[in-house]
Motif scaffolding. Structure first.
Motif, PDB file in Angstrom:
ATOM      1  N   LEU A 119       0.807  -1.218   0.000  1.00  0.00           N
ATOM      2  CA  LEU A 119       0.000   0.000   0.000  1.00  0.00           C
ATOM      3  C   LEU A 119       0.844   1.274   0.000  1.00  0.00           C
ATOM      4  O   LEU A 119       0.302   2.370  -0.173  1.00  0.00           O
ATOM      5  CB  LEU A 119      -0.930   0.012   1.209  1.00  0.00           C
ATOM      6  CG  LEU A 119      -1.952  -1.133   1.292  1.00  0.00           C
ATOM      7  CD1 LEU A 119      -2.725  -1.076   2.596  1.00  0.00           C
ATOM      8  CD2 LEU A 119      -2.914  -1.097   0.098  1.00  0.00           C
ATOM      9  N   SER A 120       2.162   1.156   0.159  1.00  0.00           N
ATOM     10  CA  SER A 120       3.015   2.339   0.288  1.00  0.00           C
ATOM     11  C   SER A 120       2.966   3.288  -0.910  1.00  0.00           C
ATOM     12  O   SER A 120       3.125   4.507  -0.716  1.00  0.00           O
ATOM     13  CB  SER A 120       4.468   1.929   0.570  1.00  0.00           C
ATOM     14  OG  SER A 120       4.997   1.139  -0.494  1.00  0.00           O
ATOM     15  N   PRO A 121       2.734   2.818  -2.151  1.00  0.00           N
ATOM     16  CA  PRO A 121       2.610   3.790  -3.252  1.00  0.00           C
ATOM     17  C   PRO A 121       1.431   4.752  -3.090  1.00  0.00           C
ATOM     18  O   PRO A 121       1.380   5.785  -3.752  1.00  0.00           O
ATOM     19  CB  PRO A 121       2.426   2.898  -4.489  1.00  0.00           C
ATOM     20  CG  PRO A 121       3.130   1.623  -4.136  1.00  0.00           C
ATOM     21  CD  PRO A 121       2.809   1.439  -2.671  1.00  0.00           C
ATOM     22  N   LEU A 122       0.474   4.419  -2.216  1.00  0.00           N
ATOM     23  CA  LEU A 122      -0.641   5.330  -1.963  1.00  0.00           C
ATOM     24  C   LEU A 122      -0.183   6.594  -1.241  1.00  0.00           C
ATOM     25  O   LEU A 122      -0.922   7.578  -1.178  1.00  0.00           O
ATOM     26  CB  LEU A 122      -1.720   4.623  -1.137  1.00  0.00           C
ATOM     27  CG  LEU A 122      -2.389   3.407  -1.796  1.00  0.00           C
ATOM     28  CD1 LEU A 122      -3.355   2.751  -0.819  1.00  0.00           C
ATOM     29  CD2 LEU A 122      -3.119   3.817  -3.063  1.00  0.00           C
ATOM     30  N   LEU A 123       1.051   6.577  -0.712  1.00  0.00           N
ATOM     31  CA  LEU A 123       1.612   7.754  -0.060  1.00  0.00           C
ATOM     32  C   LEU A 123       2.258   8.706  -1.063  1.00  0.00           C
ATOM     33  O   LEU A 123       2.621   9.831  -0.698  1.00  0.00           O
ATOM     34  CB  LEU A 123       2.678   7.341   0.967  1.00  0.00           C
ATOM     35  CG  LEU A 123       2.197   6.605   2.220  1.00  0.00           C
ATOM     36  CD1 LEU A 123       3.381   5.989   2.943  1.00  0.00           C
ATOM     37  CD2 LEU A 123       1.446   7.570   3.136  1.00  0.00           C
ATOM     38  N   PHE A 300      10.378   5.396   0.943  1.00  0.00           N
ATOM     39  CA  PHE A 300       9.432   4.416   1.465  1.00  0.00           C
ATOM     40  C   PHE A 300       9.593   3.036   0.832  1.00  0.00           C
ATOM     41  O   PHE A 300       8.746   2.160   1.017  1.00  0.00           O
ATOM     42  CB  PHE A 300       8.003   4.911   1.270  1.00  0.00           C
ATOM     43  CG  PHE A 300       7.711   6.209   1.971  1.00  0.00           C
ATOM     44  CD1 PHE A 300       8.122   6.407   3.286  1.00  0.00           C
ATOM     45  CD2 PHE A 300       7.054   7.240   1.326  1.00  0.00           C
ATOM     46  CE1 PHE A 300       7.876   7.605   3.934  1.00  0.00           C
ATOM     47  CE2 PHE A 300       6.796   8.444   1.965  1.00  0.00           C
ATOM     48  CZ  PHE A 300       7.216   8.627   3.276  1.00  0.00           C
ATOM     49  N   CYS A 301      10.682   2.833   0.057  1.00  0.00           N
ATOM     50  CA  CYS A 301      10.941   1.500  -0.498  1.00  0.00           C
ATOM     51  C   CYS A 301      11.462   0.565   0.578  1.00  0.00           C
ATOM     52  O   CYS A 301      11.123  -0.616   0.609  1.00  0.00           O
ATOM     53  CB  CYS A 301      11.952   1.596  -1.648  1.00  0.00           C
ATOM     54  SG  CYS A 301      11.256   2.268  -3.179  1.00  0.00           S
ATOM     55  N   THR A 302      12.301   1.082   1.476  1.00  0.00           N
ATOM     56  CA  THR A 302      12.781   0.265   2.575  1.00  0.00           C
ATOM     57  C   THR A 302      11.708   0.205   3.660  1.00  0.00           C
ATOM     58  O   THR A 302      10.690   0.888   3.588  1.00  0.00           O
ATOM     59  CB  THR A 302      14.070   0.855   3.167  1.00  0.00           C
ATOM     60  OG1 THR A 302      13.816   2.195   3.603  1.00  0.00           O
ATOM     61  CG2 THR A 302      15.182   0.872   2.120  1.00  0.00           C
ATOM     62  N   ALA A 306       5.860   4.830   8.081  1.00  0.00           N
ATOM     63  CA  ALA A 306       4.794   5.510   7.342  1.00  0.00           C
ATOM     64  C   ALA A 306       3.845   4.504   6.692  1.00  0.00           C
ATOM     65  O   ALA A 306       2.622   4.677   6.722  1.00  0.00           O
ATOM     66  CB  ALA A 306       5.395   6.430   6.276  1.00  0.00           C
ATOM     67  N   MET A 307       4.405   3.446   6.104  1.00  0.00           N
ATOM     68  CA  MET A 307       3.548   2.473   5.425  1.00  0.00           C
ATOM     69  C   MET A 307       2.689   1.706   6.431  1.00  0.00           C
ATOM     70  O   MET A 307       1.569   1.295   6.120  1.00  0.00           O
ATOM     71  CB  MET A 307       4.397   1.501   4.598  1.00  0.00           C
ATOM     72  CG  MET A 307       5.290   0.565   5.391  1.00  0.00           C
ATOM     73  SD  MET A 307       6.303  -0.486   4.318  1.00  0.00           S
ATOM     74  CE  MET A 307       6.964  -1.665   5.516  1.00  0.00           C
ATOM     75  N   ILE A 308       3.193   1.538   7.655  1.00  0.00           N
ATOM     76  CA  ILE A 308       2.424   0.836   8.689  1.00  0.00           C
ATOM     77  C   ILE A 308       1.299   1.729   9.205  1.00  0.00           C
ATOM     78  O   ILE A 308       0.167   1.267   9.425  1.00  0.00           O
ATOM     79  CB  ILE A 308       3.344   0.393   9.842  1.00  0.00           C
ATOM     80  CG1 ILE A 308       4.471  -0.506   9.306  1.00  0.00           C
ATOM     81  CG2 ILE A 308       2.541  -0.337  10.917  1.00  0.00           C
ATOM     82  CD1 ILE A 308       3.992  -1.737   8.552  1.00  0.00           C
TER      83      ILE A 308
END
Length: 342
Positions: A119-123, A300-302, A306-308
């Motif tokens: 879901l991280s690309p949503l950031l 946010f690749c690593t 934020a992704m959590i």
């Protein structure tokens, strides 16, 4: 709603505050990497990782509160990585999150680590929309998923042995590169000559969408052993041959998965998703096929908090989610946890 996100699955401690107001905004995030600590050992030492997470969680929490201008009392929920990952490292984040949520009388939300990556690309400034196909490529996982909505994931293919990032790290070690080897190998490959070292493309033509990278690593080992001595240019050529092989397989399988799904969007997430050659080839071939490719921002690749925080917020908002959050109570970590079982 203000959600605190805590990540501690391996060798990075992440903390972030995400607000669902105004369409969703990341207010602050902080990250501590343990790379320098583990370099002397050539890889992650679980006990050292766990102890370092203990040292970092409170300072990082204070940092994101200060950076965001918010207080503990304003936090509405605490999300944390429940798994997969190193058991001891996960326990640090989970125990801290649950204790904080209980003290604040706020709900806690256990999050799947790979769901966070997915879901991280949503950031990003240019986020995808559901549904899409996701290529998850990291040190521990290589999977293709069909993503219909938050919590609705269908496994399309996965690695049968080494993950892509794991293959990068192991191959880097064979070439004498220091830990963490993946980024160092990618940098070395930029000085390599194309088509000088030809390596196999495992399962490139298989009828399924699975991967296999252990044989590619063995092929590199064979090449290295064939050379009595190895020059810097030869090392670069081998690195280039390895990267070209693994990128070709990832790109081919990912685009095939999108074509079979009938969708027009591909999301790429995980540490290997930062690889420049992978992005270049995916963008070029996707453009020819009329497809859109989405990546998280490089930061946010690593692994990151934020992704959590984002995944926890979306879980709380999702009508399809069975993770409504709880206040207090028992908790457990899940070192092995398939994403399609979420």
């Amino acid at each position: 709603m203000l959600v605190l996100g805590i990540e501690s699955s391996c060798d990075e401690t992440g903390m972030a505050l995400y607000s669902t107001s105004a369409g969703g905004v990341l207010l602050a995030h902080a990250l501590h990497s343990q790379v320098r600590m583990h370099q002397d050992y050539g890889g992650v030492v679980p006990e050292l990782a766990s102890r370092d997470h203990i040292r970092r969680v409170v300072p990082l929490l204070r940092q994101v509160l200060a950076d965001s201008g918010r207080s503990l009392a304003e936090i509405d929920a605490v999300a944390y990585t429940q798994g997969p990952g190193l058991a001891g490292a996960l326990l640090v984040g989970a125990a801290f999150a649950e204790a904080l949520a209980t003290a604040l009388e706020r709900p806690s939300v256990p999050v799947h680590h790979l769901e966070g990556h997915l879901l991280s690309p949503l950031l990003s400034r240019r986020p995808p929309r559901f549904p899409f196909v996701a290529l998850l490529v990291s040190g521990g996982h290589s999977q293709l998923m069909r993503v219909t909505a938050v919590g609705e994931y269908e496994l399309l293919g996965e690695t049968l042995d080494d993950a892509a990032g794991e293959a990068f790290d192991k191959t880097a070690k064979l070439l004498g590169l220091a830990y963490p080897g993946g980024p160092a190998l990618a940098e070395l490959a930029e000085r390599g000559r194309p088509d000088v070292v030809k390596l196999p493309r495992p399962m490139l033509k298989s009828a399924d969408l699975n991967f296999s990278f252990s044989g590619l690593k063995t092929a590199v080992l064979t090449k290295v052993r064939e050379l009595a001595t190895i020059s810097e240019q030869q090392r670069a050529d081998i690195a280039r041959g390895f990267q070209d092989a693994i990128v070709e397989v990832l790109v081919s399988k990912a685009l095939r998965a999108v074509a079979l799904s009938g969708l027009k969007q591909l999301v790429v997430a995980g540490g290997v998703g930062a690889n420049r050659e992978l992005r270049r080839q995916l963008d070029a071939r996707a453009a020819k096929a009329g497809l859109a490719v989405f990546y998280p921002e490089l930061e946010f690749c690593t692994d990151n908090g934020a992704m959590i925080a984002l995944a926890g917020a979306l879980r709380l908002q999702s009508a399809n989610s069975d993770t409504a959050g709880k206040v207090g109570g028992a908790f457990a970590v899940r070192p092995r946890w398939p994403l399609h079982g979420v």
